[in-house]
Write an enzyme that holds these catalytic residues in place. Structure first.
Site, PDB file in Angstrom:
ATOM      1  N   THR A 102       0.821  -1.217   0.000  1.00  0.00           N
ATOM      2  CA  THR A 102       0.000   0.000   0.000  1.00  0.00           C
ATOM      3  C   THR A 102       0.853   1.264   0.000  1.00  0.00           C
ATOM      4  O   THR A 102       1.981   1.267   0.516  1.00  0.00           O
ATOM      5  CB  THR A 102      -0.898  -0.004   1.262  1.00  0.00           C
ATOM      6  OG1 THR A 102      -1.472   1.278   1.449  1.00  0.00           O
ATOM      7  CG2 THR A 102      -0.102  -0.339   2.519  1.00  0.00           C
ATOM      8  N   ASP A 103       0.275   2.335  -0.505  1.00  0.00           N
ATOM      9  CA  ASP A 103       0.964   3.637  -0.441  1.00  0.00           C
ATOM     10  C   ASP A 103       1.119   4.123   0.995  1.00  0.00           C
ATOM     11  O   ASP A 103       1.898   5.038   1.267  1.00  0.00           O
ATOM     12  CB  ASP A 103       0.234   4.693  -1.285  1.00  0.00           C
ATOM     13  CG  ASP A 103      -1.225   4.916  -0.912  1.00  0.00           C
ATOM     14  OD1 ASP A 103      -1.711   4.305   0.077  1.00  0.00           O
ATOM     15  OD2 ASP A 103      -1.896   5.710  -1.611  1.00  0.00           O
ATOM     16  N   GLU A 104       0.387   3.515   1.926  1.00  0.00           N
ATOM     17  CA  GLU A 104       0.433   4.008   3.312  1.00  0.00           C
ATOM     18  C   GLU A 104       1.780   3.736   3.979  1.00  0.00           C
ATOM     19  O   GLU A 104       2.086   4.321   5.019  1.00  0.00           O
ATOM     20  CB  GLU A 104      -0.718   3.408   4.122  1.00  0.00           C
ATOM     21  CG  GLU A 104      -2.046   3.750   3.473  1.00  0.00           C
ATOM     22  CD  GLU A 104      -3.272   3.514   4.327  1.00  0.00           C
ATOM     23  OE1 GLU A 104      -3.144   3.524   5.559  1.00  0.00           O
ATOM     24  OE2 GLU A 104      -4.346   3.332   3.749  1.00  0.00           O
TER      25      GLU A 104
ATOM     26  N   LYS B 221       2.314  -3.421   7.250  1.00  0.00           N
ATOM     27  CA  LYS B 221       2.529  -3.577   5.808  1.00  0.00           C
ATOM     28  C   LYS B 221       3.987  -3.270   5.454  1.00  0.00           C
ATOM     29  O   LYS B 221       4.588  -3.958   4.621  1.00  0.00           O
ATOM     30  CB  LYS B 221       1.592  -2.660   5.020  1.00  0.00           C
ATOM     31  CG  LYS B 221       0.114  -2.992   5.137  1.00  0.00           C
ATOM     32  CD  LYS B 221      -0.245  -4.368   4.605  1.00  0.00           C
ATOM     33  CE  LYS B 221      -0.061  -4.515   3.113  1.00  0.00           C
ATOM     34  NZ  LYS B 221      -0.542  -5.857   2.644  1.00  0.00           N
TER      35      LYS B 221
ATOM     36  N   TYR C  21      -1.505  -0.402  11.064  1.00  0.00           N
ATOM     37  CA  TYR C  21      -1.736  -1.070   9.772  1.00  0.00           C
ATOM     38  C   TYR C  21      -0.552  -0.835   8.843  1.00  0.00           C
ATOM     39  O   TYR C  21       0.019  -1.776   8.275  1.00  0.00           O
ATOM     40  CB  TYR C  21      -3.028  -0.547   9.134  1.00  0.00           C
ATOM     41  CG  TYR C  21      -3.124  -0.830   7.650  1.00  0.00           C
ATOM     42  CD1 TYR C  21      -3.263  -2.136   7.180  1.00  0.00           C
ATOM     43  CD2 TYR C  21      -3.072   0.204   6.707  1.00  0.00           C
ATOM     44  CE1 TYR C  21      -3.343  -2.402   5.810  1.00  0.00           C
ATOM     45  CE2 TYR C  21      -3.155  -0.050   5.348  1.00  0.00           C
ATOM     46  CZ  TYR C  21      -3.288  -1.354   4.904  1.00  0.00           C
ATOM     47  OH  TYR C  21      -3.360  -1.612   3.547  1.00  0.00           O
TER      48      TYR C  21
HETATM   49  P1  NAD Z   1      -9.791  -6.967   2.567  1.00  0.00           P
HETATM   50  O1  NAD Z   1      -9.770  -6.702   4.021  1.00  0.00           O
HETATM   51  O2  NAD Z   1     -11.043  -6.731   1.792  1.00  0.00           O
HETATM   52  O3  NAD Z   1      -9.373  -8.487   2.292  1.00  0.00           O
HETATM   53  C1  NAD Z   1      -8.368  -9.146   3.014  1.00  0.00           C
HETATM   54  C2  NAD Z   1      -8.600 -10.630   2.839  1.00  0.00           C
HETATM   55  O4  NAD Z   1      -7.541 -11.322   3.514  1.00  0.00           O
HETATM   56  C3  NAD Z   1      -9.906 -11.123   3.438  1.00  0.00           C
HETATM   57  O5  NAD Z   1     -10.548 -12.004   2.551  1.00  0.00           O
HETATM   58  C4  NAD Z   1      -9.465 -11.848   4.705  1.00  0.00           C
HETATM   59  O6  NAD Z   1     -10.337 -12.901   5.074  1.00  0.00           O
HETATM   60  C5  NAD Z   1      -8.107 -12.357   4.290  1.00  0.00           C
HETATM   61  N1  NAD Z   1      -7.204 -12.605   5.420  1.00  0.00           N
HETATM   62  C6  NAD Z   1      -6.933 -11.777   6.460  1.00  0.00           C
HETATM   63  N2  NAD Z   1      -6.045 -12.354   7.287  1.00  0.00           N
HETATM   64  C7  NAD Z   1      -5.738 -13.558   6.747  1.00  0.00           C
HETATM   65  C8  NAD Z   1      -4.868 -14.607   7.130  1.00  0.00           C
HETATM   66  N3  NAD Z   1      -4.127 -14.535   8.246  1.00  0.00           N
HETATM   67  N4  NAD Z   1      -4.788 -15.693   6.338  1.00  0.00           N
HETATM   68  C9  NAD Z   1      -5.535 -15.790   5.202  1.00  0.00           C
HETATM   69  N5  NAD Z   1      -6.385 -14.828   4.798  1.00  0.00           N
HETATM   70  C10 NAD Z   1      -6.478 -13.722   5.562  1.00  0.00           C
HETATM   71  O7  NAD Z   1      -8.585  -6.138   1.971  1.00  0.00           O
HETATM   72  P2  NAD Z   1      -8.408  -5.464   0.542  1.00  0.00           P
HETATM   73  O8  NAD Z   1      -8.907  -4.081   0.607  1.00  0.00           O
HETATM   74  O9  NAD Z   1      -8.878  -6.381  -0.499  1.00  0.00           O
HETATM   75  O10 NAD Z   1      -6.822  -5.378   0.491  1.00  0.00           O
HETATM   76  C11 NAD Z   1      -6.076  -6.466  -0.029  1.00  0.00           C
HETATM   77  C12 NAD Z   1      -4.612  -6.125   0.087  1.00  0.00           C
HETATM   78  O11 NAD Z   1      -4.357  -4.931  -0.629  1.00  0.00           O
HETATM   79  C13 NAD Z   1      -4.154  -5.885   1.520  1.00  0.00           C
HETATM   80  O12 NAD Z   1      -2.896  -6.485   1.680  1.00  0.00           O
HETATM   81  C14 NAD Z   1      -4.064  -4.381   1.629  1.00  0.00           C
HETATM   82  O13 NAD Z   1      -3.056  -4.006   2.532  1.00  0.00           O
HETATM   83  C15 NAD Z   1      -3.713  -4.003   0.205  1.00  0.00           C
HETATM   84  N6  NAD Z   1      -4.164  -2.681  -0.224  1.00  0.00           N
HETATM   85  C16 NAD Z   1      -5.456  -2.288  -0.014  1.00  0.00           C
HETATM   86  C17 NAD Z   1      -5.868  -1.049  -0.460  1.00  0.00           C
HETATM   87  C18 NAD Z   1      -7.284  -0.560  -0.268  1.00  0.00           C
HETATM   88  O14 NAD Z   1      -7.550   0.637  -0.442  1.00  0.00           O
HETATM   89  N7  NAD Z   1      -8.231  -1.417   0.077  1.00  0.00           N
HETATM   90  C19 NAD Z   1      -4.960  -0.192  -1.112  1.00  0.00           C
HETATM   91  C20 NAD Z   1      -3.649  -0.646  -1.314  1.00  0.00           C
HETATM   92  C21 NAD Z   1      -3.272  -1.893  -0.866  1.00  0.00           C
HETATM   93  P1  TYD Z   2     -10.287   4.647   4.563  1.00  0.00           P
HETATM   94  O1  TYD Z   2     -11.315   4.206   3.582  1.00  0.00           O
HETATM   95  O2  TYD Z   2     -10.339   4.087   5.949  1.00  0.00           O
HETATM   96  O3  TYD Z   2      -8.866   4.431   3.899  1.00  0.00           O
HETATM   97  P2  TYD Z   2      -7.391   4.894   4.408  1.00  0.00           P
HETATM   98  O4  TYD Z   2      -7.446   5.200   5.848  1.00  0.00           O
HETATM   99  O5  TYD Z   2      -6.620   3.684   4.124  1.00  0.00           O
HETATM  100  O6  TYD Z   2      -7.010   6.058   3.566  1.00  0.00           O
HETATM  101  O7  TYD Z   2     -10.371   6.218   4.711  1.00  0.00           O
HETATM  102  C1  TYD Z   2     -10.209   7.060   3.608  1.00  0.00           C
HETATM  103  C2  TYD Z   2     -10.197   8.483   4.112  1.00  0.00           C
HETATM  104  O8  TYD Z   2     -11.493   8.760   4.650  1.00  0.00           O
HETATM  105  C3  TYD Z   2      -9.227   8.701   5.233  1.00  0.00           C
HETATM  106  O9  TYD Z   2      -8.683  10.015   5.110  1.00  0.00           O
HETATM  107  C4  TYD Z   2     -10.074   8.619   6.489  1.00  0.00           C
HETATM  108  C5  TYD Z   2     -11.418   9.152   6.016  1.00  0.00           C
HETATM  109  N1  TYD Z   2     -12.590   8.582   6.708  1.00  0.00           N
HETATM  110  C6  TYD Z   2     -13.542   9.433   7.279  1.00  0.00           C
HETATM  111  O10 TYD Z   2     -13.438  10.658   7.223  1.00  0.00           O
HETATM  112  N2  TYD Z   2     -14.605   8.861   7.922  1.00  0.00           N
HETATM  113  C7  TYD Z   2     -14.759   7.515   8.019  1.00  0.00           C
HETATM  114  O11 TYD Z   2     -15.746   7.051   8.652  1.00  0.00           O
HETATM  115  C8  TYD Z   2     -13.795   6.668   7.392  1.00  0.00           C
HETATM  116  C9  TYD Z   2     -13.927   5.171   7.464  1.00  0.00           C
HETATM  117  C10 TYD Z   2     -12.723   7.251   6.748  1.00  0.00           C
END
Ligand code: NAD
Ligand code: TYD
Length: 488
Positions: A195-197, A222, A218
């Site tokens: 992630t970019d985070e 990562k 988090y």
């Molecule tokens: P999500 O929470 O929707 O999905 C995570 C999945 O991993 C779930 O199906 C969960 O059951 C599974 N999981 C969790 N712990 C596990 C374990 N110990 N063993 C096996 N499975 C497990 O997350 P997402 O939004 O789909 O993100 C997927 C990946 O992409 C993550 O690694 C996250 O850090 C990364 N990512 C997410 C975003 C975003 O905005 N959502 C952006 C950049 C990167």
């Molecule tokens: P989020 O979807 O949790 O992603 P991330 O924290 O990974 O960026 O949040 C996106 C942005 O929205 C973040 O700046 C936090 C803000 N946010 C709110 O203002 N209210 C909320 O209830 C949530 C979940 C997020």
């Protein structure tokens, strides 16, 4: 023995073929040993973008059996649906623990199609459990790891599971890959979805070699995963890569995250809790674009490399809310400005030139992606309603009850004396130029000006427990899209 293995060994990994020059990525012939990717389809991101920025002599890898960890989650399931829908013979095993965020319904389209179902296997299990993981690795020729606890707010409430999966789980996967390298004499490809985070809050788009400055549990978990992957590539010659994606949105996202939370709450007339001043910026990446980018890196990425995956539109949270309300025809008075997330990162922004040079750019414009997303949630209540009951109610109470009680109706504008908005730092807003890779575009509405750079922990709003800041009104003023309560 393994310590003597080199990056060159990793370079021989998997099945490798050379393309014939610029623009030919998608037309590369498939070798005999790798039928799975024999039919690169029209929708392939390589084909879609290869004429924009093809690497002169890209190396393409092909895979017949992928292990996809976390493939029942939001982005992982999009990746699985994408690959299996192509119908090119690829087999996929999904390993997923099915935490609260994992959802087999995300894979219903796969299971409903006989051709795809025949090439799909689901294993419920934990990536930190080597007895489960290692036999699965022995059957795979590549691993894509999406598995993680993925929500910043939950990592603030309780971070243990973040470390268990993000550090120990990743370690088990990497150890398994190292064992396979010893057993086979060549590495299977490992792609870590990050992630970019991990870069922390940034002032300008950052490239892949920027320092890692995670600021939430988090992001720290990562970053630790990324560093482990790098260490296994260097020390053991593992063919391992990392992608660092921007904030992702789209269908099938758990309603805890900003966009689906606000959409589903607005549908139900529930409050939309906007943290702090709502001027935090994110670069938004449509989920299908993210899945396409991961596939592209899996196929064409260099061993040991890291690739940023930028989004197609950087926006302040307020602007996202404005657009969602517009699409939903919902009123601004649903929005409540609540005490901020502790340590809230002010801005994420990625320099996407490295991935653009590899031949990939996002395709879905933010406006289009948001419209698709709102339409999907409107049409799939049966998918999201169950996720907002049971465990959800306890989560909602812990995360939002006190915040909402301490919050107040949204007011934008003169934030100077406003503790919720963080004083002068909260007013400032920039319209940064994107750097490479994105579908560059201007901010659509009236939040502008140069950013003041607050110090860590002082960026916007009061932190800590709800109730330790005043909740009174502040002066009304500019509102995103011009139709907020301040204008009413
Ligand atoms: P999500 O929470 O929707 O999905 C995570 C999945 O991993 C779930 O199906 C969960 O059951 C599974 N999981 C969790 N712990 C596990 C374990 N110990 N063993 C096996 N499975 C497990 O997350 P997402 O939004 O789909 O993100 C997927 C990946 O992409 C993550 O690694 C996250 O850090 C990364 N990512 C997410 C975003 C975003 O905005 N959502 C952006 C950049 C990167
Ligand atoms: P989020 O979807 O949790 O992603 P991330 O924290 O990974 O960026 O949040 C996106 C942005 O929205 C973040 O700046 C936090 C803000 N946010 C709110 O203002 N209210 C909320 O209830 C949530 C979940 C997020």
């Amino acid at each position: 023995m393994t310590g003597a293995m080199t990056g060159a060994m990793a370079g021989e990994a998997s099945r490798v073929r050379r393309t014939t020059g610029a623009g030919s990525l998608a037309r590369a012939t498939t070798d005999e040993a790798s039928p799975a990717w024999a039919t690169t389809d029209e929708a392939s991101p390589a084909r879609a973008t290869s004429d924009e920025a093809s690497p002169a002599r890209a190396t393409e890898r092909s895979f017949s059996h992928l292990l996809v960890c976390g493939g029942a989650g939001f982005i992982g399931s999009a990746f699985v649906r994408r690959l299996l829908a192509r119908g090119d013979g690829t087999r996929i095993t999904v390993l997923d623990k099915l935490t609260y965020a994992g959802n087999l319904a995300n894979l219903d389209p796969v299971r409903a199609d006989p051709y795809q179902a025949a090439r799909f296997r689901f294993v419920r299990g934990d990536i930190a459990d080597r007895a489960t993981v290692w036999p699965l690795l022995a059957e795979a020729d590549a691993v894509v790891n999406f598995a993680a606890e993925s929500h910043v707010d939950r990592s603030i409430l309780d971070s243990e599971a973040f470390l268990a999966t993000g550090v120990l789980g990743v370690h088990v996967l990497l150890e398994g890959c190292r064992r396979e390298l010893e057993r086979r004499g060549r590495s299977i490809r490992y792609l870590q979805v990050s992630t970019d985070e991990v870069y922390g809050s940034v002032d300008a788009p950052v490239s892949e070699d920027a320092p890692l400055r995670p600021r939430s549990p988090y992001a720290a978990a990562k970053a630790a995963g990324d560093l482990l992957v790098a260490s296994y590539a260097v020390t053991f010659g593992l063919d391992a890569l990392v992608t660092r994606g921007a904030n992702t949105y789209g269908p099938y996202q758990h309603p805890e995250k900003l966009i689906p939370l606000f959409v589903t709450n607005a549908i139900d007339g529930l409050p939309l809790p906007l943290y702090g001043d709502g001027l935090q910026r994110r670069d938004w990446l449509y989920v299908d674009d993210h899945a396409a980018a991961i596939e592209h890196v899996l196929r064409y990425g260099a061993p040991g490399a890291v690739y940023n995956v930028p989004g197609a539109g950087e926006r302040a949270n307020r602007e996202i809310v404005a657009r969602l309300l517009e699409l939903l025809g919902a009123p601004w008075d649903l929005v409540r400005q609540v005490p901020d997330r502790p340590g809230h990162d002010r801005r994420y922004a990625l320099d996407g030139r490295k991935l653009a040079a590899l031949g990939w750019r996002p395709q879905v414009h933010l406006d289009e992606g948001l419209a698709r997303t709102v339409a999907w949630y409107r049409g799939h209540e049966a998918w999201w309603r169950p996720l907002k009951s049971g465990e959800w109610e306890e989560y909602w109470r812990r995360q939002y009850a006190a915040r909402l009680a301490a919050g107040r109706p949204f007011r934008a504008g003169d934030d100077a004396e406003d503790p919720l908005n963080g004083g002068p730092a909260g007013i400032a807003e920039e319209r940064p130029a994107g750097r490479g890779g994105g579908l560059a575009e201007a901010a659509p509405n009236g939040v502008g000006g140069e950013p003041a750079e607050p110090t860590d922990g002082e960026r916007s709003g009061f932190h800590g427990p709800a109730g330790d800041g005043p909740a009174g009104d502040c002066p009304a003023g500019d509102v995103p899209a011009g139709d907020g309560p301040g204008a009413a």
